[in-house]
Scaffold this motif. Structure first.
Motif: not given
Length: 549
Positions: A208-231
């Protein structure tokens, strides 16, 4: 009914009148609102003290774009009032923050709860007086009220982690937190943004952030399992079933391990062929996602071999979706089972965002943050210019809110000292040394392993019946026995170590003390079993507690 305990005034140390209540409830979230409704209906004088300016707890504070529940809306709601269940209509399968907050505001309005809630009060200290058997509750401005009983409805996820990067105070742009997101709209158009964290909040926010900003840099420590909800919008047929059959559905909910009904495939992953595995995982990923993904087969949460099959499927998805091999490698979780840490769920695609030229990823395990500077962030490799920083760094789960208050009972030891090495509460409710204080989802309760509405109702009902028992039997004080507390937490630890969740070094289910010892915080024996334990304790005249006439 009129309470046998009086509501009146006493004097504080300055000689000023201090309001007295039978019960002080700290927090106006899910548990706090129901506690007020339930106990007030039993004739007790109650006052809810809330730090925010509105009800909702976590759903009041966490207003970041993309904030959404991972449990289906109709299940993630109160069951205590039939008319409420029939009247309220959810619009989405998985409700977003705004709709959940509207629901909780509706509940507060419908049952006239606002009149007994005081907003804008951050509790700083609580003191128990043995002579009067009363708690004095304080804010930074001094004592605010006195109560015979205190219910700590402070929330499982309410105290953000204290993150202070060197030089943060020198940053000249705004710094936002997903845990305290502003209620007014933030304008980040054309801005260079640093998003720190890829836990549940970071994964939900980024799409939801990417289209509202010029550029985003994500700082990550631990990779996460991420699954779409099919909302999707709520299916009318599903809604109709809830309207007519909600009692049967609620009864079914109560029999499940987490008080959530899932579409569970009865087959195990170990008995499925490779093609059957992929077909079912694909279907869940696309059509029935979110936490339902872990119900693709019946043994994914308890069989390490089967769990690895699900984890490998998601890892393959990441490698397929993310075009840059190095970025895909950074995003791929290893070293812990899938769902050992709370599975991140999003209503929009997450991994494909890293194919965009306006999204970058930095692993702080490879490129550590050295300091924040006036116009950006310095790492061990280079300086990055930023106009804004967003902290999606999570919470101090379960223990954080209690430890942030200077709570002292009869033994003179503050809670933050009691819990420094090993947080403990009998049944997740009572803490030794803190008479007449009841926790909602404290250490040793199911906590985040169960539907928070269901567990809050269960705990509040138990506490309400306990306080009525004390009133009817002329008992002025209830105290948790140290031995009962230790035995219960040993049981919680024993059960937790048998789960796959224990195999994640860090998670919201595990507390790590200064000696790096790990304490499992959530009762993992299942919601029905926990309900039976509470029932047995009550049936045995509150075994494990001392009752003082």
């Amino acid at each position: 009914m009129t309470s046998s305990l009086h509501r009146g005034n006493s004097e504080n140390v300055d000689g000023k009148a201090l309001p007295e209540f039978d019960i002080c409830i700290v927090g106006a979230g899910l548990a706090g609102l129901y506690a007020l409704y339930r106990l007030r209906s039993l004739g007790f004088s109650c006052r809810v003290l809330e730090a925010g300016d509105g009800v909702g707890g976590t759903w009041y504070w966490n207003r970041y774009p993309g904030a959404r529940c991972d449990i289906e809306s109709y299940q993630y709601s109160y069951s205590f009032d039939d008319d409420l269940q029939r009247e309220w209509k959810w619009t989405e399968r998985f409700a977003g923050q705004e709709e959940i907050l509207s629901y909780l505001e509706h509940v507060a309005e419908r049952f006239s709860l606002y009149e007994d809630i005081s907003f804008g009060h951050t509790i700083t200290a609580m003191r128990f007086d043995e002579a009067s058997n009363r708690w004095t509750v304080e804010t930074s401005n001094g004592p605010i009220c006195s109560a015979r009983f205190c219910i700590m409805a402070t929330g499982v996820l309410s105290k953000p982690r204290d993150i202070h990067l060197p030089g943060m105070e020198t940053f000249e742009g705004p710094i936002y937190s997903t845990a305290y997101w502003p209620s007014n709209r933030i304008d980040l158009r054309e801005k260079r943004v640093a998003l720190i964290g890829t836990g549940a909040s970071g994964c939900q926010l980024l799409p939801h952030l990417v289209d509202q900003v010029g550029h985003v840099t994500v700082f990550q420590r631990t990779p996460n399992f991420c699954v779409p909800t099919a909302n999707a919008p709520v299916d009318p047929a599903y809604e109709a079933r809830w309207q007519t059959d909600y009692k049967a559905i609620r009864s079914e909910q109560a029999t499940t391990p987490g008080a959530v009904i899932f579409d569970i495939n009865p087959r195990t992953a170990t008995e499925a062929s490779e093609s059957e595995l992929r077909a079912e995982f694909e279907r869940r990923w696309k059509e029935d996602g979110g936490l339902n993904f872990m119900r693709s087969f019946s043994d994914l949460s308890r069989n390490e071999t089967s769990n690895a099959l699900a984890a490998d499927f998601v890892r393959d998805k990441i490698r397929t979706i993310v075009k840059d091999e190095e970025t895909a490698h950074k995003l791929t979780p290893y070293g812990y089972p899938i769902d050992a840490r709370r599975l991140a769920t999003t209503d929009r695609e997450f991994y494909s965002l890293f194919n965009r030229p306006d999204v970058a990823l930095i692993s702080v395990l490879e490129e550590e943050i050295v300091s924040v500077q006036g116009h950006g962030i310095k790492t061990t490799r280079q300086d990055y210019p930023f106009d804004a920083i967003i902290l999606a760094t999570g919470f101090e789960p379960i223990t954080g809110a209690m430890m942030a208050i200077d709570i002292v009972g009869i033994d003179g030891i503050p809670v933050h000292e009691k819990w420094r090495d090993r947080p403990a509460a009998y049944l997740g409710i009572g803490v030794a040394g803190l008479p007449n204080m009841f926790l909602m989802n404290g250490p040793g309760a199911p906590g985040a392993l169960a539907n928070m509405f269901s567990s809050s109702e269960l705990l509040v009902d138990w506490v309400a019946e306990c306080i009525c028992f004390l009133r009817e039997n002329g008992i002025s004080r209830i105290e948790t026995k140290k031995a009962s507390q230790a035995e219960w937490m040993n049981r919680v630890q024993e059960l937790g170590e048998k789960t796959l969740m224990w195999k994640a070094e860090t998670s919201g289910y595990v507390y790590i003390n200064a000696a790096r010892e790990r304490v499992f915080l959530c009762y993992s024996g299942g919601f029905p079993e926990f309900r039976t334990v509470l029932s047995d304790v009550k049936a045995n005249n509150y075994a494990g507690f001392s009752l003082v006439p």
